[in-house]
Scaffold this motif. Structure first.
Motif, short mmCIF file in Angstrom:
data_model
loop_
_atom_site.label_atom_id
_atom_site.label_comp_id
_atom_site.label_asym_id
_atom_site.label_seq_id
_atom_site.Cartn_x
_atom_site.Cartn_y
_atom_site.Cartn_z
N ARG A 201 -41.25 0.93 -0.54
CA ARG A 201 -41.48 2.14 -1.34
C ARG A 201 -41.37 3.37 -0.45
O ARG A 201 -41.20 3.30 0.76
CB ARG A 201 -42.87 2.08 -1.99
CG ARG A 201 -43.13 0.80 -2.77
CD ARG A 201 -42.26 0.70 -4.01
NE ARG A 201 -42.64 1.64 -5.06
CZ ARG A 201 -43.48 1.35 -6.05
NH1 ARG A 201 -44.04 0.16 -6.11
NH2 ARG A 201 -43.74 2.24 -6.99
N GLN B 270 -46.70 0.34 -0.09
CA GLN B 270 -46.06 -0.98 -0.10
C GLN B 270 -44.70 -0.91 0.63
O GLN B 270 -43.97 0.09 0.51
CB GLN B 270 -45.83 -1.45 -1.52
CG GLN B 270 -47.09 -1.94 -2.24
CD GLN B 270 -47.60 -3.26 -1.68
OE1 GLN B 270 -48.79 -3.40 -1.46
NE2 GLN B 270 -46.72 -4.18 -1.46
N GLU B 271 -44.39 -1.97 1.32
CA GLU B 271 -43.08 -2.07 1.97
C GLU B 271 -41.97 -1.84 0.95
O GLU B 271 -42.02 -2.36 -0.16
CB GLU B 271 -42.93 -3.45 2.61
CG GLU B 271 -41.61 -3.66 3.33
CD GLU B 271 -41.51 -5.03 3.97
OE1 GLU B 271 -42.43 -5.85 3.81
OE2 GLU B 271 -40.50 -5.28 4.68
#
Lengths: 111, 112
Positions: free
Chosen positions: B17, B14-15
């Protein structure tokens, strides 16, 4: 653009044809490398030049492959009597110290 | 015989992370390691390197860790961004030689 350039970007050859792939390294880079990258694999070393001297050609898969760098700048990778298994991306890289900088590659397809 | 291995062909994150890409090698003579990033139809682009005298090198969002005893290195990207989506190759070389040995690559997808 001061990066490594390669031409042609794409080449389709009939089996048995000879091909020549060109690499223009970064100006001032003494070392030049050729790699072969098959689909889904990492680049595999073919040969290495320091200036015009070919110091290592241990990765060339057969005597149909020949590379030269006559004036210590531009290099040509020649493949004679191409075979289907020669289909791959051919990458050229140049370096002055330890890090190699890659060109965009030539995608060769042998039919 | 593959001297540099990347056992994960793909990774989705995920963006925002952290992305962790792993690489193992077998040759104890390797003393210089690099990570390259590759977009489709382009050549590999140098990202970050580490010498065997260090165990960590950091450059902005990118950090490479080297564990010589385990013959393992990893690339951490934090925070991950959609533009980081690419194939990442690790490479290794020995000061006694000239060529780089590459892994097979890990395709990273950062989901917005």
């Amino acid at each position: 653009g001061a990066g490594v350039s390669q031409s042609p970007r794409y080449k389709v050859a009939k089996r048995g044809q000879d091909v020549a792939l060109r690499c223009d390294p970064i100006s001032g880079h003494v070392s030049l490398f050729w790699y072969q990258q098959a689909l889904g694999q990492g680049p595999e070393f073919l040969t290495y030049f320091q200036n015009e001297a070919q110091l290592d050609k241990s990765g060339l898969p057969s005597d149909r492959f020949f590379a030269e760098r006559p004036e210590g700048s531009v290099s040509t990778l020649k493949i004679q009597r191409t075979q289907q298994e020669d289909s791959a991306v051919y990458l050229c890289a140049s370096s002055r110290e330890e890090t190699q900088y890659f060109g965009p590659g030539t995608r060769l397809l042998v039919l | 015989d593959q001297q540099v291995k990347q056992n994960s062909p793909s990774l989705s994150v995920q963006e925002g992370r952290i992305s962790i890409l792993n690489c193992d090698y077998t040759n104890s003579m390797f003393d210089y390691f690099l990570w390259y990033k590759k977009y489709p139809a382009e050549g590999p682009t140098f990202l970050i390197s580490i010498s065997s005298i260090k165990d960590k090198n950091e450059d902005g969002r990118f950090t490479v860790f080297l564990n010589k005893s385990a013959k393992h290195l990893s690339l951490h990207i934090v925070p991950s961004q959609p533009g980081d989506s690419a194939v990442y190759f690790c490479a290794a070389s020995a000061h006694t030689g000239n060529q780089f040995y590459f892994g097979t690559g890990t395709s990273l997808t950062v989901i917005p």
